[in-house]
Design an enzyme around this catalytic site. Sequence first.
Site, PDB file in Angstrom:
ATOM      1  N   CYS A 263      53.221  38.388 -91.078  1.00  0.00           N
ATOM      2  CA  CYS A 263      54.357  38.736 -90.983  1.00  0.00           C
ATOM      3  C   CYS A 263      55.643  37.811 -91.129  1.00  0.00           C
ATOM      4  O   CYS A 263      56.591  38.516 -91.965  1.00  0.00           O
ATOM      5  CB  CYS A 263      54.382  39.395 -89.525  1.00  0.00           C
ATOM      6  SG  CYS A 263      54.326  38.216 -88.107  1.00  0.00           S
ATOM      7  N   HIS A 320      55.577  38.785 -83.525  1.00  0.00           N
ATOM      8  CA  HIS A 320      55.762  39.681 -84.627  1.00  0.00           C
ATOM      9  C   HIS A 320      56.835  40.054 -85.054  1.00  0.00           C
ATOM     10  O   HIS A 320      57.900  40.012 -84.568  1.00  0.00           O
ATOM     11  CB  HIS A 320      54.672  41.036 -84.388  1.00  0.00           C
ATOM     12  CG  HIS A 320      54.577  41.795 -85.693  1.00  0.00           C
ATOM     13  ND1 HIS A 320      53.569  41.189 -86.741  1.00  0.00           N
ATOM     14  CD2 HIS A 320      55.062  42.882 -86.099  1.00  0.00           C
ATOM     15  CE1 HIS A 320      53.591  42.024 -87.629  1.00  0.00           C
ATOM     16  NE2 HIS A 320      54.264  43.181 -87.211  1.00  0.00           N
ATOM     17  N   HIS A 337      56.274  45.845 -92.810  1.00  0.00           N
ATOM     18  CA  HIS A 337      56.081  44.562 -92.401  1.00  0.00           C
ATOM     19  C   HIS A 337      54.433  44.491 -92.807  1.00  0.00           C
ATOM     20  O   HIS A 337      53.721  45.070 -93.528  1.00  0.00           O
ATOM     21  CB  HIS A 337      55.834  44.559 -90.835  1.00  0.00           C
ATOM     22  CG  HIS A 337      54.842  45.741 -90.218  1.00  0.00           C
ATOM     23  ND1 HIS A 337      53.958  45.542 -89.212  1.00  0.00           N
ATOM     24  CD2 HIS A 337      54.237  46.860 -90.618  1.00  0.00           C
ATOM     25  CE1 HIS A 337      53.068  46.466 -88.977  1.00  0.00           C
ATOM     26  NE2 HIS A 337      53.499  47.442 -89.793  1.00  0.00           N
TER      27      HIS A 337
END
Length: 404
Positions: A263, A320, A337
């Site tokens: 990510c 994240h 993402h």
Amino acid sequence: MSTSSSATLGAAVATVLGVLLLLVFLGSAEPAPSCAAALPSAGSGDAGETGQGVQGLSDVQLRLARDGVAIGLQRGMSEKVIVAELAAQATESSFRNLANSTVPESLRYANDGVADDHDSVGPHQMRVSVWGDVGIGTLMNPTYQINWFYDQAEKLGAAAEQMSAPELAQAIERSEPAAYRQHLALAQDLYAMFADLDPASMPRTPAGTPAAGCGPSGSGAPLSGEATVFGQAVIDRASRWIGTPYVWGGGDVHGPTSGGFDCSGLTLYAIYHASGGQIRLPHYTQAQQDHPTAQVVPFADRAPGDLIFFTAPGDTDSHHVGIYYGRDENGHDLLLHAPQTGQTVTIAPLSGWDGERMDVRRYELSPPSLGMEEDTPRLSSASSDQPKSLAVNLSGPAHFRRSI
């Protein structure tokens, strides 16, 4: 040794050899290409009359061509019909999902360039005045337009079988006579490049719904707010890697490493290139969130290209990060993402992280024009006066644990 014993031994040896040969064959057989595989390196190709061969196509263009083949394969179309679709895309838009300056609403959707031919939009340059009842959001969806072409081919029935690929493209697009022959060689090369795609690797679609091909192409989703040059550059830089595998620790300023991105590897790549190399974020979510160039943005003021960081209840550090992509036609927020192991870079609903803290950061430079290393050309399509004509799999993501 008796004759019967020799025969038995011979049969046993033959069976063992047969099994070994089968294992060797299975071990050496290459699996069918899947949608998750990286786009192939473009070869020399046949340039045809226009001088543009496969070698000159970008990843964005190759993704649209791949989806043209993938959707055709999903729908059981013949090679000729798929080649006709590719020739039509090549002629109409050069494999780009084009917005139109005369249709301001089309500019609200992520696109691959802006043209001004009448009121035509998208890869097949469908006329808004003719096909616009479905809405601009649908017309700016590349998957919809590719399915539209195949729908028209099916309506022609047996007559389509009597036509060549360029003639079929002409019958559907209704453009200048012989316009599609100039890109026939390119279309055939692209078909050969993607014809072995495994339909089982593609997103499943319920019966009666349009085929999804390899999924989102990176353009066509609505933009929310006022997308700045820098914010759009962040989206464009990351979108070109849609379909690339997630690899923990993967990605740097040069692109995927070890075959993919995680990510924060994807976001550091996008920010670095959108800033012309002026902003180099670290490869860790919380460190990106706390970076000196990060501007704190209230969630209500989020805009396409902002980064969103996710922190689970009870945690202090984010685990994240993704890029805010805008909203879909129903007003649902989207995130671009790199999800987790076993998945690929994709666009997903932001609602998948409901219940977590979401922190928005913006890294815009001043002046905004510094946000683009490559200008997006203003394009003209090959459409005529005649009528022309993101299905994104938005399944919610799981909760992702800490990524570096």
